[in-house]
Motif scaffolding. Structure first.
Motif, PDB file in Angstrom:
ATOM      1  N   LYS A  18       0.643  -1.264  -0.605  1.00  0.00           N
ATOM      2  CA  LYS A  18      -0.009   0.183  -0.279  1.00  0.00           C
ATOM      3  C   LYS A  18       0.716   1.177   0.099  1.00  0.00           C
ATOM      4  O   LYS A  18       0.171   2.123  -0.375  1.00  0.00           O
ATOM      5  N   SER A  36       1.604   7.225   7.242  1.00  0.00           N
ATOM      6  CA  SER A  36       0.431   7.037   9.211  1.00  0.00           C
ATOM      7  C   SER A  36       1.644   5.900   9.565  1.00  0.00           C
ATOM      8  O   SER A  36       1.490   6.363  10.760  1.00  0.00           O
ATOM      9  N   GLY A  37       1.794   5.776   8.904  1.00  0.00           N
ATOM     10  CA  GLY A  37       2.318   4.368   9.807  1.00  0.00           C
ATOM     11  C   GLY A  37       3.831   4.354  10.568  1.00  0.00           C
ATOM     12  O   GLY A  37       4.299   4.898  11.264  1.00  0.00           O
ATOM     13  N   TYR A  40       3.067   6.615  14.042  1.00  0.00           N
ATOM     14  CA  TYR A  40       3.139   5.456  14.541  1.00  0.00           C
ATOM     15  C   TYR A  40       4.537   4.406  14.886  1.00  0.00           C
ATOM     16  O   TYR A  40       5.001   4.828  16.650  1.00  0.00           O
ATOM     17  N   ARG A  41       5.261   4.649  14.361  1.00  0.00           N
ATOM     18  CA  ARG A  41       6.545   4.472  14.165  1.00  0.00           C
ATOM     19  C   ARG A  41       7.826   5.153  14.620  1.00  0.00           C
ATOM     20  O   ARG A  41       7.704   4.634  16.200  1.00  0.00           O
ATOM     21  N   ALA A  96       5.105   0.082  16.262  1.00  0.00           N
ATOM     22  CA  ALA A  96       4.116   0.924  16.021  1.00  0.00           C
ATOM     23  C   ALA A  96       3.284   0.465  16.451  1.00  0.00           C
ATOM     24  O   ALA A  96       2.130   0.622  17.317  1.00  0.00           O
ATOM     25  N   SER A  97       2.638  -1.623  16.091  1.00  0.00           N
ATOM     26  CA  SER A  97       1.391  -2.187  16.778  1.00  0.00           C
ATOM     27  C   SER A  97       0.940  -1.661  17.612  1.00  0.00           C
ATOM     28  O   SER A  97       0.096  -1.867  18.691  1.00  0.00           O
ATOM     29  N   ALA A 100      -0.221   1.590  18.462  1.00  0.00           N
ATOM     30  CA  ALA A 100      -1.231   2.099  18.402  1.00  0.00           C
ATOM     31  C   ALA A 100      -1.969   1.155  18.449  1.00  0.00           C
ATOM     32  O   ALA A 100      -3.379   1.416  18.667  1.00  0.00           O
ATOM     33  N   ARG A 106      -4.048   7.303  19.291  1.00  0.00           N
ATOM     34  CA  ARG A 106      -4.871   7.360  18.381  1.00  0.00           C
ATOM     35  C   ARG A 106      -5.783   8.573  18.648  1.00  0.00           C
ATOM     36  O   ARG A 106      -5.396   9.934  17.449  1.00  0.00           O
ATOM     37  N   ARG A 127      -4.526   2.310   8.192  1.00  0.00           N
ATOM     38  CA  ARG A 127      -5.162   1.175   8.848  1.00  0.00           C
ATOM     39  C   ARG A 127      -6.239   1.574   8.780  1.00  0.00           C
ATOM     40  O   ARG A 127      -7.660   0.370   8.836  1.00  0.00           O
ATOM     41  N   ASP A 128      -6.850   2.459   9.390  1.00  0.00           N
ATOM     42  CA  ASP A 128      -7.999   3.478   9.807  1.00  0.00           C
ATOM     43  C   ASP A 128      -8.500   5.149   8.569  1.00  0.00           C
ATOM     44  O   ASP A 128      -8.880   5.364   9.249  1.00  0.00           O
ATOM     45  N   MET A 129      -6.987   4.692   7.655  1.00  0.00           N
ATOM     46  CA  MET A 129      -7.534   5.990   7.128  1.00  0.00           C
ATOM     47  C   MET A 129      -8.756   6.540   6.339  1.00  0.00           C
ATOM     48  O   MET A 129     -10.092   7.425   6.452  1.00  0.00           O
ATOM     49  N   ARG A 177       1.575  -9.667  13.874  1.00  0.00           N
ATOM     50  CA  ARG A 177       0.888  -8.594  14.274  1.00  0.00           C
ATOM     51  C   ARG A 177      -0.584  -8.020  13.475  1.00  0.00           C
ATOM     52  O   ARG A 177      -1.185  -6.931  13.851  1.00  0.00           O
ATOM     53  N   ASP A 181      -3.357  -5.710  15.627  1.00  0.00           N
ATOM     54  CA  ASP A 181      -4.304  -4.529  14.763  1.00  0.00           C
ATOM     55  C   ASP A 181      -5.441  -5.136  13.654  1.00  0.00           C
ATOM     56  O   ASP A 181      -6.329  -4.065  14.298  1.00  0.00           O
ATOM     57  N   ARG A 184      -7.453  -4.730  17.989  1.00  0.00           N
ATOM     58  CA  ARG A 184      -7.597  -4.084  18.999  1.00  0.00           C
ATOM     59  C   ARG A 184      -9.124  -3.401  19.214  1.00  0.00           C
ATOM     60  O   ARG A 184      -9.721  -3.352  18.274  1.00  0.00           O
TER      61      ARG A 184
HETATM   62  O1   DC Z   1       2.649   0.636   8.048  1.00  0.00           O
HETATM   63  P1   DC Z   1       2.707   0.325   8.971  1.00  0.00           P
HETATM   64  O2   DC Z   1       3.879  -1.484   8.843  1.00  0.00           O
HETATM   65  O3   DC Z   1       4.385   0.672   8.510  1.00  0.00           O
HETATM   66  O4   DC Z   1       2.756  -0.016  10.125  1.00  0.00           O
HETATM   67  C1   DC Z   1       2.912   0.054  11.354  1.00  0.00           C
HETATM   68  C2   DC Z   1       2.568   0.106  12.516  1.00  0.00           C
HETATM   69  O5   DC Z   1       1.310   0.908  13.100  1.00  0.00           O
HETATM   70  C3   DC Z   1       1.163  -0.791  12.399  1.00  0.00           C
HETATM   71  O6   DC Z   1       1.527  -2.424  12.676  1.00  0.00           O
HETATM   72  C4   DC Z   1      -0.466  -0.897  13.141  1.00  0.00           C
HETATM   73  C5   DC Z   1      -0.032   0.944  13.012  1.00  0.00           C
HETATM   74  N1   DC Z   1      -0.361   1.636  12.515  1.00  0.00           N
HETATM   75  C6   DC Z   1      -1.841   2.308  12.627  1.00  0.00           C
HETATM   76  O7   DC Z   1      -2.413   1.896  13.968  1.00  0.00           O
HETATM   77  N2   DC Z   1      -3.159   3.391  11.935  1.00  0.00           N
HETATM   78  C7   DC Z   1      -2.510   3.552  11.191  1.00  0.00           C
HETATM   79  N3   DC Z   1      -3.697   4.464  10.622  1.00  0.00           N
HETATM   80  C8   DC Z   1      -0.999   3.181  10.362  1.00  0.00           C
HETATM   81  C9   DC Z   1       0.165   2.241  11.733  1.00  0.00           C
END
Ligand code: DC
Length: 222
Positions: A18, A36-37, A40-41, A96-97, A100, A106, A127-129, A177, A181, A184
């Motif tokens: 993605k 957005s990931g 969180y990282r 990050a996971s 998150a 959040r 994940r939640d866009m 992971r 994700d 939750r």
């Molecule tokens: O896309 P990524 O692998 O860089 O994301 C890392 C972690 O961040 C993913 O396992 C969950 C969290 N994340 C999230 O909860 N919401 C988002 N919009 C993007 C990422």
């Protein structure tokens, strides 16, 4: 009010492709891009540096509110320091996971994500866009592939970078992971009702990009 500014939301699990698809679509349309990931990282990285536990929801949120995060060209800066490579490790992906899952974190990141919605448009991946951050997005895409395909991609990526890689560990890590994700309670990874589903096991990046672009064109022609 910025709601007239178009958004393409691309959600999906780790290593679904993605990020690559979102970046190319943003370039082709001249839109901004939100990874957005990466936010969180960065939070996982900063809390790790400050010895804040990834289970301490309130301390993580407070830490996040004080962070100065910037995206410049392809780089991610924290307090003007380039941490692009530091946040791309497997440990920070896992962290990050973990951070998150916390609702206070959040909530603390919502305004920052909304600030990326600038003219002429935004492509946002995460994940939640489409479900939480930009529920009014013009186009929502859910990009996915089987866990085995995604693990294989990550394995090849690590080998390509000359880093040690173990396929079984990568597969287990992705499964763990994905489960976190999806399960939750706060903004879990789900397919938005109005999203188009793209399975990329047998679909190349440019084919996926073309499908996203043609679906977007259809939406704005309506
Ligand atoms: O896309 P990524 O692998 O860089 O994301 C890392 C972690 O961040 C993913 O396992 C969950 C969290 N994340 C999230 O909860 N919401 C988002 N919009 C993007 C990422």
């Amino acid at each position: 009010m910025t709601n007239h500014i178009p958004v393409i939301a691309i959600d999906g699990p780790s290593a679904s492709g993605k990020g690559t698809v979102a970046q190319i679509v943003a370039d082709k349309l001249g839109f901004s891009y939100l990874d957005s990931g990466a936010l969180y990282r960065v939070v996982a990285f900063a809390t790790h540096q400050k010895n804040i536990s990834w289970h301490d929801a309130n301390a993580i949120a407070e830490c996040a509110k004080a962070l100065h995060i910037q995206f410049k060209q392809e780089k991610v800066l924290l307090d003007n320091q380039d941490i692009s490579n530091d946040i791309r490790t497997e440990l920070m992906g896992k962290g990050a996971s973990q951070v998150a899952v916390h609702a206070p974190l959040r909530a603390a990141l919502v305004d920052l994500q909304h600030s990326f919605r600038v003219s002429p448009g935004l492509v946002a991946d995460g994940r939640d866009m489409g479900t939480v951050i930009f529920p009014d997005a013009q186009l929502k895409v859910f990009l996915t592939a089987s866990t085995e395909t995604r693990a294989q991609r990550r394995y090849q990526q690590l080998l390509g970078k000359g880093q040690p890689a173990d396929y079984s560990n990568i597969l287990l890590d992705l499964q763990e992971r994905d489960a976190r994700d999806k399960s939750r309670t706060s903004a879990p990874l789900v397919i938005a009702k109005d999203a188009i589903l793209l399975e990329t096991d047998n679909l190349g990046i440019s084919a996926a990009v073309n499908i996203v672009l043609s679906n977007y064109q259809e939406k704005i022609d309506k």
